[in-house]
Write a protein that holds these residues in place. Structure first.
Motif, PDB file in Angstrom:
ATOM      1  N   TYR A 100     -11.577   1.324  -2.566  1.00  0.00           N
ATOM      2  CA  TYR A 100     -10.101   1.108  -2.075  1.00  0.00           C
ATOM      3  C   TYR A 100     -10.165  -0.524  -1.684  1.00  0.00           C
ATOM      4  CZ  TYR A 100      -9.698   5.790  -2.421  1.00  0.00           C
ATOM      5  OH  TYR A 100      -9.458   7.542  -2.645  1.00  0.00           O
ATOM      6  N   THR A 130      -1.048   1.764  -7.230  1.00  0.00           N
ATOM      7  CA  THR A 130      -0.999   2.075  -5.656  1.00  0.00           C
ATOM      8  C   THR A 130      -0.351   3.506  -5.241  1.00  0.00           C
ATOM      9  OG1 THR A 130       0.798   0.630  -5.304  1.00  0.00           O
ATOM     10  CG2 THR A 130      -1.430  -0.217  -4.934  1.00  0.00           C
ATOM     11  N   ARG A 161      -1.361   2.568  -0.691  1.00  0.00           N
ATOM     12  CA  ARG A 161      -2.852   2.183  -0.650  1.00  0.00           C
ATOM     13  C   ARG A 161      -3.234   2.413  -2.285  1.00  0.00           C
ATOM     14  NH1 ARG A 161      -7.379   5.779   2.570  1.00  0.00           N
ATOM     15  NH2 ARG A 161      -8.336   6.324   0.320  1.00  0.00           N
ATOM     16  N   MET A 162      -4.349   1.511  -2.433  1.00  0.00           N
ATOM     17  CA  MET A 162      -4.943   1.828  -3.987  1.00  0.00           C
ATOM     18  C   MET A 162      -5.405   3.033  -4.190  1.00  0.00           C
ATOM     19  SD  MET A 162      -7.496  -0.823  -5.657  1.00  0.00           S
ATOM     20  CE  MET A 162      -9.014   0.388  -6.239  1.00  0.00           C
TER      21      MET A 162
END
Length: 92
Positions: A10, A34, A40-41
């Motif tokens: 991540y 994302t 967040r990835m």
């Protein structure tokens, strides 16, 4: 053609991936999706290179390689499936 990279850290950035894949040829694009809610990835990405031969070399070299503490899953990206069905309720 595009390359799918799974099990990414991540912490990985587009620049990180570009540098790794540049060892096998010219990188045209890097995409790291994302999560819509968290930003967040999502742990996977896509890389497009200048030629099929470069992509094949990268896949062969990097599939199963450890990078940033994770074992990468690298292969040809499959075309996106169209989602024609749609989920909706029943109509009366």
């Amino acid at each position: 053609m595009s390359i799918y990279i799974g099990n990414l850290s991540y912490e990985a950035t587009q620049e990180d991936l570009s540098q790794v894949f540049a060892e096998y040829g010219a990188v045209k694009s890097v995409k790291l999706p994302t999560d819509r809610e968290t930003g967040r990835m999502r742990g996977f990405g896509f890389v497009e290179m200048s030629s099929d031969a470069e992509e094949e070399a990268a896949i062969e070299a990097l599939d199963g390689a450890e990078w940033m503490g994770r074992t990468l899953k690298v292969n040809k990206a499959r075309p996106r499936q169209s989602n024609d069905g749609g989920g909706g309720g029943r109509r009366f």
